[in-house]
Design an enzyme around this catalytic site. Structure first.
Site, PDB file in Angstrom:
ATOM      1  N   SER A 262       0.851  -1.186   0.000  1.00  0.00           N
ATOM      2  CA  SER A 262       0.000   0.000   0.000  1.00  0.00           C
ATOM      3  C   SER A 262       0.888   1.238   0.000  1.00  0.00           C
ATOM      4  O   SER A 262       1.645   1.469   0.945  1.00  0.00           O
ATOM      5  CB  SER A 262      -0.900   0.011   1.233  1.00  0.00           C
ATOM      6  OG  SER A 262      -1.420   1.318   1.411  1.00  0.00           O
TER       7      SER A 262
ATOM      8  N   HIS B 247      -1.253  -1.311  -4.325  1.00  0.00           N
ATOM      9  CA  HIS B 247      -2.505  -0.941  -3.661  1.00  0.00           C
ATOM     10  C   HIS B 247      -2.520   0.571  -3.415  1.00  0.00           C
ATOM     11  O   HIS B 247      -1.615   1.119  -2.792  1.00  0.00           O
ATOM     12  CB  HIS B 247      -2.605  -1.699  -2.336  1.00  0.00           C
ATOM     13  CG  HIS B 247      -3.891  -1.523  -1.596  1.00  0.00           C
ATOM     14  ND1 HIS B 247      -5.011  -2.303  -1.835  1.00  0.00           N
ATOM     15  CD2 HIS B 247      -4.256  -0.659  -0.611  1.00  0.00           C
ATOM     16  CE1 HIS B 247      -5.995  -1.924  -1.029  1.00  0.00           C
ATOM     17  NE2 HIS B 247      -5.560  -0.923  -0.276  1.00  0.00           N
TER      18      HIS B 247
ATOM     19  N   ASP C 228      -4.737   3.750  -1.934  1.00  0.00           N
ATOM     20  CA  ASP C 228      -5.848   4.106  -1.053  1.00  0.00           C
ATOM     21  C   ASP C 228      -6.359   5.504  -1.358  1.00  0.00           C
ATOM     22  O   ASP C 228      -5.621   6.480  -1.240  1.00  0.00           O
ATOM     23  CB  ASP C 228      -5.385   4.047   0.409  1.00  0.00           C
ATOM     24  CG  ASP C 228      -5.126   2.622   0.854  1.00  0.00           C
ATOM     25  OD1 ASP C 228      -6.053   1.803   0.766  1.00  0.00           O
ATOM     26  OD2 ASP C 228      -3.986   2.326   1.263  1.00  0.00           O
TER      27      ASP C 228
ATOM     28  N   MET D 143      -9.009   8.337  -0.247  1.00  0.00           N
ATOM     29  CA  MET D 143      -9.815   8.714   0.927  1.00  0.00           C
ATOM     30  C   MET D 143     -10.383  10.117   0.743  1.00  0.00           C
ATOM     31  O   MET D 143      -9.664  11.021   0.314  1.00  0.00           O
ATOM     32  CB  MET D 143      -8.943   8.709   2.179  1.00  0.00           C
ATOM     33  CG  MET D 143      -8.251   7.386   2.423  1.00  0.00           C
ATOM     34  SD  MET D 143      -7.198   7.491   3.880  1.00  0.00           S
ATOM     35  CE  MET D 143      -6.544   5.820   3.912  1.00  0.00           C
TER      36      MET D 143
ATOM     37  N   MET E  75     -12.154   4.602  -0.606  1.00  0.00           N
ATOM     38  CA  MET E  75     -12.808   4.843   0.684  1.00  0.00           C
ATOM     39  C   MET E  75     -13.486   6.199   0.575  1.00  0.00           C
ATOM     40  O   MET E  75     -13.104   7.180   1.213  1.00  0.00           O
ATOM     41  CB  MET E  75     -11.759   4.825   1.805  1.00  0.00           C
ATOM     42  CG  MET E  75     -11.307   3.401   2.134  1.00  0.00           C
ATOM     43  SD  MET E  75      -9.708   3.386   2.973  1.00  0.00           S
ATOM     44  CE  MET E  75      -8.633   3.482   1.558  1.00  0.00           C
TER      45      MET E  75
ATOM     46  N   MET F  93     -11.456  -5.700   5.547  1.00  0.00           N
ATOM     47  CA  MET F  93     -10.643  -4.719   6.277  1.00  0.00           C
ATOM     48  C   MET F  93     -10.299  -5.278   7.649  1.00  0.00           C
ATOM     49  O   MET F  93     -11.186  -5.686   8.400  1.00  0.00           O
ATOM     50  CB  MET F  93     -11.415  -3.402   6.468  1.00  0.00           C
ATOM     51  CG  MET F  93     -11.607  -2.561   5.210  1.00  0.00           C
ATOM     52  SD  MET F  93     -10.099  -2.118   4.335  1.00  0.00           S
ATOM     53  CE  MET F  93      -9.153  -1.260   5.600  1.00  0.00           C
TER      54      MET F  93
ATOM     55  N   ASP G 160      -6.667  -6.292   4.310  1.00  0.00           N
ATOM     56  CA  ASP G 160      -6.016  -4.983   4.305  1.00  0.00           C
ATOM     57  C   ASP G 160      -6.023  -4.365   5.701  1.00  0.00           C
ATOM     58  O   ASP G 160      -7.084  -4.142   6.284  1.00  0.00           O
ATOM     59  CB  ASP G 160      -6.792  -4.081   3.325  1.00  0.00           C
ATOM     60  CG  ASP G 160      -6.186  -2.687   3.168  1.00  0.00           C
ATOM     61  OD1 ASP G 160      -5.086  -2.443   3.685  1.00  0.00           O
ATOM     62  OD2 ASP G 160      -6.836  -1.858   2.503  1.00  0.00           O
ATOM     63  N   GLY G 161      -4.822  -4.085   6.210  1.00  0.00           N
ATOM     64  CA  GLY G 161      -4.704  -3.341   7.456  1.00  0.00           C
ATOM     65  C   GLY G 161      -3.901  -4.073   8.523  1.00  0.00           C
ATOM     66  O   GLY G 161      -4.275  -5.159   8.962  1.00  0.00           O
TER      67      GLY G 161
HETATM   68  C1  DX5 Z   1      -6.370   1.765   5.545  1.00  0.00           C
HETATM   69  C2  DX5 Z   1      -5.927   1.446   4.137  1.00  0.00           C
HETATM   70  C3  DX5 Z   1      -4.816   0.464   4.083  1.00  0.00           C
HETATM   71  C4  DX5 Z   1      -3.560   0.969   4.719  1.00  0.00           C
HETATM   72  C5  DX5 Z   1      -2.755  -0.205   5.161  1.00  0.00           C
HETATM   73  O1  DX5 Z   1      -7.426   2.633   5.493  1.00  0.00           O
HETATM   74  O2  DX5 Z   1      -7.016   0.910   3.397  1.00  0.00           O
HETATM   75  O3  DX5 Z   1      -4.574   0.032   2.762  1.00  0.00           O
HETATM   76  O4  DX5 Z   1      -2.789   1.762   3.871  1.00  0.00           O
HETATM   77  O5  DX5 Z   1      -1.657   0.254   5.861  1.00  0.00           O
HETATM   78  P1  DX5 Z   1      -0.930  -0.648   6.956  1.00  0.00           P
HETATM   79  O6  DX5 Z   1      -0.451  -1.888   6.263  1.00  0.00           O
HETATM   80  O7  DX5 Z   1       0.183   0.236   7.412  1.00  0.00           O
HETATM   81  O8  DX5 Z   1      -1.934  -0.961   8.019  1.00  0.00           O
HETATM   82 ZN    ZN Z   2      -6.521  -0.068   1.427  1.00  0.00          ZN
END
Ligand code: DX5
Ligand code: ZN
Length: 221
Positions: free
Chosen positions: A7, A32, A34, A36, A67, A136, A174-175
């Site tokens: 990510s 990946h 993200d 937001m 997101m 998630m 993810d996470g």
């Molecule tokens: C969280 C994101 C993830 C995040 C993961 O909202 O969707 O993709 O970047 O980061 P790590 O691996 O650091 O938890």
């Molecule tokens: Zn993500």
């Protein structure tokens, strides 16, 4: 073989192109990204302009995680920007089925992501229409959070649902995934591990990705 999707949220944005080339050379399977909006999640990240720039510096599939509220308003932008997989949250739209088709009709792979507290049954009537199901394992919005252990059971349940229906949907988690828990996530049934700080926070991306695969492999055996 488990897939690894770094990510970029945890990458050094002053050298984003190099960071992406480095994880590509280190054996990443997807990139990946993200997205937001500061409303669906309490943080703002990047938009389609950055996806478009990333498209120019890697040939890896771009796994774009939206997101954002009302994703239907932006699907075309992300298709145009070169996203290969577009993942949306059912918690963020009233028209999940329609948006899935907006993505598929645009020739891209469609994913659905579930927040930690969301029931798996939200995808019951669409799971056979999608390419990817994202569980998630943190509350979305930030990188570097702690993996929620209760999600192992949800990953297992998702695996069971996909297998029972005989689907080829990829199961992504993810996470909070890093060395030390990658194995148990893979053992629970994940096909794709997303990892931000777990990769970009380490010195040697190649070594980290190799060890993640080893962990996953050793539990698969
Ligand atoms: C969280 C994101 C993830 C995040 C993961 O909202 O969707 O993709 O970047 O980061 P790590 O691996 O650091 O938890
Ligand atoms: Zn993500």
């Amino acid at each position: 073989m488990v897939k690894i999707a770094p990510s970029i949220l945890a990458a050094d944005f002053t050298r984003l192109g190099e960071e992406i080339k480095e994880v590509e050379a280190a054996g990443a399977d997807y990139i990946h990204i993200d997205i937001m909006d500061g409303r669906f999640v309490p943080n703002i990240s990047v938009g389609s302009l950055v996806v478009e720039a990333i498209r120019r510096c890697t040939s890896l599939p771009l796994d774009v995680h939206l997101m954002i509220y009302e994703p239907e308003r932006y699907i075309r932008n992300f298709i145009k920007a070169g996203a290969d997989i577009i993942t949306i949250h059912p918690e963020a739209t009233f028209h999940l089925h329609r948006v899935i088709y907006d993505i598929k009709n645009g020739g891209r792979r469609a994913g659905v992501a579930l927040n930690p507290s969301s029931e798996l049954s939200l995808v019951n009537y669409v799971v056979d229409e999608i390419d990817l199901l994202l569980i998630m394992s943190v509350n979305p919005g930030f990188g570097g959070q702690e993996f929620i252990n209760g999600m192992i059971k949800k990953i297992r349940d998702a695996r069971e649902m996909v297998d029972r229906k005989g689907l080829s949907v990829e199961l992504e988690v993810d996470g909070g995934i890093k060395l030390g828990n990658a194995g148990s996530v893979a053992r629970a049934g994940a096909d794709i591990l997303v990892s931000g700080t777990g990769i970009f926070g380490t010195d040697n991306y190649r070594e980290t990705i190799r060890r993640m695969r080893d962990e996953a492999f050793s539990v698969e055996a």
